[in-house]
Write a protein that holds these residues in place. Structure first.
Motif, PDB file in Angstrom:
ATOM      1  N   ALA A 263       0.964  -1.139   0.188  1.00  0.00           N
ATOM      2  CA  ALA A 263       0.070   0.059  -0.185  1.00  0.00           C
ATOM      3  C   ALA A 263       1.063   1.196   0.071  1.00  0.00           C
ATOM      4  N   LEU A 264       0.513   2.258  -0.806  1.00  0.00           N
ATOM      5  CA  LEU A 264       1.282   3.545  -0.821  1.00  0.00           C
ATOM      6  C   LEU A 264       0.352   4.689  -1.148  1.00  0.00           C
ATOM      7  N   VAL A 265       0.924   5.750  -0.927  1.00  0.00           N
ATOM      8  CA  VAL A 265       0.267   7.005  -1.345  1.00  0.00           C
ATOM      9  C   VAL A 265       1.382   7.846  -2.333  1.00  0.00           C
ATOM     10  N   GLN A 266       0.604   8.545  -2.994  1.00  0.00           N
ATOM     11  CA  GLN A 266       1.449   9.425  -3.887  1.00  0.00           C
ATOM     12  C   GLN A 266       0.819  10.739  -4.024  1.00  0.00           C
ATOM     13  N   PRO A 267       1.529  11.762  -4.545  1.00  0.00           N
ATOM     14  CA  PRO A 267       0.962  13.313  -4.500  1.00  0.00           C
ATOM     15  C   PRO A 267      -0.397  13.168  -5.700  1.00  0.00           C
ATOM     16  N   MET A 268      -1.225  13.925  -5.198  1.00  0.00           N
ATOM     17  CA  MET A 268      -2.271  14.260  -6.072  1.00  0.00           C
ATOM     18  C   MET A 268      -2.035  14.997  -7.382  1.00  0.00           C
ATOM     19  N   SER A 269      -1.103  15.562  -7.170  1.00  0.00           N
ATOM     20  CA  SER A 269      -0.626  16.801  -8.268  1.00  0.00           C
ATOM     21  C   SER A 269       0.776  17.298  -8.145  1.00  0.00           C
ATOM     22  N   SER A 270       1.596  17.697  -8.860  1.00  0.00           N
ATOM     23  CA  SER A 270       3.069  18.128  -8.873  1.00  0.00           C
ATOM     24  C   SER A 270       2.848  19.546  -8.195  1.00  0.00           C
ATOM     25  N   LYS A 271       1.635  20.086  -8.210  1.00  0.00           N
ATOM     26  CA  LYS A 271       1.369  21.635  -7.919  1.00  0.00           C
ATOM     27  C   LYS A 271       1.303  21.801  -6.436  1.00  0.00           C
ATOM     28  N   SER A 272       2.202  22.647  -6.006  1.00  0.00           N
ATOM     29  CA  SER A 272       2.597  22.481  -4.344  1.00  0.00           C
ATOM     30  C   SER A 272       1.305  22.753  -3.345  1.00  0.00           C
ATOM     31  N   ALA A 273       0.316  23.548  -3.878  1.00  0.00           N
ATOM     32  CA  ALA A 273      -0.942  23.623  -3.116  1.00  0.00           C
ATOM     33  C   ALA A 273      -1.572  22.303  -2.505  1.00  0.00           C
ATOM     34  N   TYR A 274      -1.402  21.260  -3.563  1.00  0.00           N
ATOM     35  CA  TYR A 274      -1.708  19.995  -3.164  1.00  0.00           C
ATOM     36  C   TYR A 274      -0.923  19.081  -2.241  1.00  0.00           C
ATOM     37  N   ARG A 275      -0.019  19.621  -1.442  1.00  0.00           N
ATOM     38  CA  ARG A 275       0.832  19.056  -0.813  1.00  0.00           C
ATOM     39  C   ARG A 275       0.195  18.166   0.489  1.00  0.00           C
ATOM     40  N   PHE A 276      -0.874  18.643   0.759  1.00  0.00           N
ATOM     41  CA  PHE A 276      -1.293  17.814   1.920  1.00  0.00           C
ATOM     42  C   PHE A 276      -2.612  17.189   1.730  1.00  0.00           C
ATOM     43  N   SER A 277      -2.520  16.787   0.473  1.00  0.00           N
ATOM     44  CA  SER A 277      -3.537  15.645  -0.237  1.00  0.00           C
ATOM     45  C   SER A 277      -2.849  14.594  -1.221  1.00  0.00           C
ATOM     46  N   VAL A 278      -3.129  13.250  -0.984  1.00  0.00           N
ATOM     47  CA  VAL A 278      -2.711  12.194  -1.787  1.00  0.00           C
ATOM     48  C   VAL A 278      -3.425  11.244  -2.154  1.00  0.00           C
ATOM     49  N   GLU A 279      -3.271  10.410  -3.184  1.00  0.00           N
ATOM     50  CA  GLU A 279      -4.042   9.282  -3.773  1.00  0.00           C
ATOM     51  C   GLU A 279      -3.284   8.120  -3.257  1.00  0.00           C
ATOM     52  N   ASN A 280      -4.073   7.199  -2.804  1.00  0.00           N
ATOM     53  CA  ASN A 280      -3.674   5.908  -2.425  1.00  0.00           C
ATOM     54  C   ASN A 280      -3.799   4.682  -3.361  1.00  0.00           C
ATOM     55  N   SER A 281      -3.077   3.718  -3.246  1.00  0.00           N
ATOM     56  CA  SER A 281      -2.974   2.622  -3.823  1.00  0.00           C
ATOM     57  C   SER A 281      -2.722   1.315  -3.027  1.00  0.00           C
ATOM     58  N   ILE A 282      -3.679   0.143  -3.389  1.00  0.00           N
ATOM     59  CA  ILE A 282      -3.405  -1.239  -2.380  1.00  0.00           C
ATOM     60  C   ILE A 282      -3.627  -1.972  -3.372  1.00  0.00           C
ATOM     61  N   TYR A 283      -2.495  -3.262  -3.460  1.00  0.00           N
ATOM     62  CA  TYR A 283      -2.669  -4.380  -4.196  1.00  0.00           C
ATOM     63  C   TYR A 283      -2.246  -5.599  -3.655  1.00  0.00           C
ATOM     64  N   LEU A 284      -3.086  -6.655  -3.725  1.00  0.00           N
ATOM     65  CA  LEU A 284      -2.695  -7.900  -2.918  1.00  0.00           C
ATOM     66  C   LEU A 284      -2.402  -8.774  -3.775  1.00  0.00           C
ATOM     67  N   GLY A 285      -1.309  -9.947  -3.407  1.00  0.00           N
ATOM     68  CA  GLY A 285      -1.151 -11.108  -4.187  1.00  0.00           C
ATOM     69  C   GLY A 285      -2.171 -12.014  -4.006  1.00  0.00           C
ATOM     70  N   HIS A 286      -2.331 -13.060  -4.659  1.00  0.00           N
ATOM     71  CA  HIS A 286      -3.411 -14.027  -4.772  1.00  0.00           C
ATOM     72  C   HIS A 286      -3.488 -14.674  -3.298  1.00  0.00           C
ATOM     73  N   ALA A 287      -2.369 -15.126  -2.840  1.00  0.00           N
ATOM     74  CA  ALA A 287      -2.245 -15.715  -1.830  1.00  0.00           C
ATOM     75  C   ALA A 287      -2.796 -14.956  -0.514  1.00  0.00           C
ATOM     76  N   ALA A 288      -3.065 -13.786  -0.520  1.00  0.00           N
ATOM     77  CA  ALA A 288      -3.557 -12.982   0.310  1.00  0.00           C
ATOM     78  C   ALA A 288      -5.181 -12.652   0.182  1.00  0.00           C
ATOM     79  N   ALA A 289      -5.571 -12.911  -1.002  1.00  0.00           N
ATOM     80  CA  ALA A 289      -6.963 -12.444  -1.244  1.00  0.00           C
ATOM     81  C   ALA A 289      -7.901 -12.971  -0.384  1.00  0.00           C
ATOM     82  N   GLY A 290      -8.846 -12.207   0.261  1.00  0.00           N
ATOM     83  CA  GLY A 290     -10.088 -12.695   1.117  1.00  0.00           C
ATOM     84  C   GLY A 290      -9.838 -13.021   2.459  1.00  0.00           C
ATOM     85  N   LYS A 291      -8.632 -12.186   2.965  1.00  0.00           N
ATOM     86  CA  LYS A 291      -8.255 -12.887   4.162  1.00  0.00           C
ATOM     87  C   LYS A 291      -8.014 -11.714   5.185  1.00  0.00           C
ATOM     88  N   GLY A 292      -8.682 -10.457   4.971  1.00  0.00           N
ATOM     89  CA  GLY A 292      -8.867  -9.247   5.598  1.00  0.00           C
ATOM     90  C   GLY A 292      -7.381  -8.326   5.605  1.00  0.00           C
TER      91      GLY A 292
END
Length: 203
Positions: free
Chosen positions: A95-124
């Protein structure tokens, strides 16, 4: 005795005399910040979704070099990048977050991403990673976290975000084209409560 003969004889016993099957090993993991050695596993997890799903709009597999650059970029900006590791050392998801935009006024806001491998799916694990990511973002002084989710094939992701307090704030239709079909996006947002002043982007 052949295995099938053993199973047949076992089924002939009264139920109260049958041996219970051995319990499955408990699903366990550690959530921690990413390390350089994790990058190959992260690449494999992500590239599966690139080539087999529409939950990411990427159409070309990422290289190890691209992931190393991304990790360095996030580390420089002190943005959380977490992995879940099994006791055997396998990376089960990230899981990670990255800037929403390169514009400095966005510096307190981020976009998240989460990816699971098959062995971990459906286990919380998805929930555990997202909870850890939210806490890390609050520690980093982030105020707003946004999830941009595909409107096809990502229903579980939408439900997970909503369970953890994200609110749908908008949709865009037919903005992506992958595997011969048009795709839209769903935007979900959560307001965070930073525990300290942020120094993001050198501010």
């Amino acid at each position: 005795m052949l295995e099938e003969e053993y199973d047949r004889d076992r089924r002939r016993l009264p139920r109260h005399l049958r041996k219970a099957p051995p319990p499955e090993p408990a699903f366990s993991y550690e959530i921690r910040p990413v390390q350089a050695a994790d990058i190959p596993d992260i690449r494999e997890i992500y590239n599966y979704y690139v080539t087999n799903s529409v939950v990411t709009f990427d159409e070309k597999k990422w290289t190890i070099a691209q992931w190393r650059d991304k990790a360095a970029f996030l580390e420089k900006r002190k943005l959380p990048f977490l992995v879940a590791q099994s006791p055997s050392g396998q990376i089960l998801g990230y899981a990670l977050v990255q800037p929403m935009s390169s514009k400095s006024a966005y510096r307190f806001s981020v976009e998240n991403s989460i990816y699971l491998g098959h062995a971990a799916a459906g286990k919380g694990l998805g929930r555990a990673l997202l909870e850890a990511l939210i806490a890390a973002c609050e520690q980093a002084g982030i105020r707003e976290i946004v999830a941009v989710v595909s409107d096809k094939g990502a229903e579980a992701s939408v439900a997970l975000h909503e369970k953890l307090g994200f609110v749908e704030v908008g949709r865009m239709g037919r903005v992506g084209f992958k595997f011969g079909r048009w795709l839209g996006t769903i935007y979900l947002q959560k307001h965070l409560k930073p525990v300290k002043k942020s120094r993001l982007f050198g501010r």
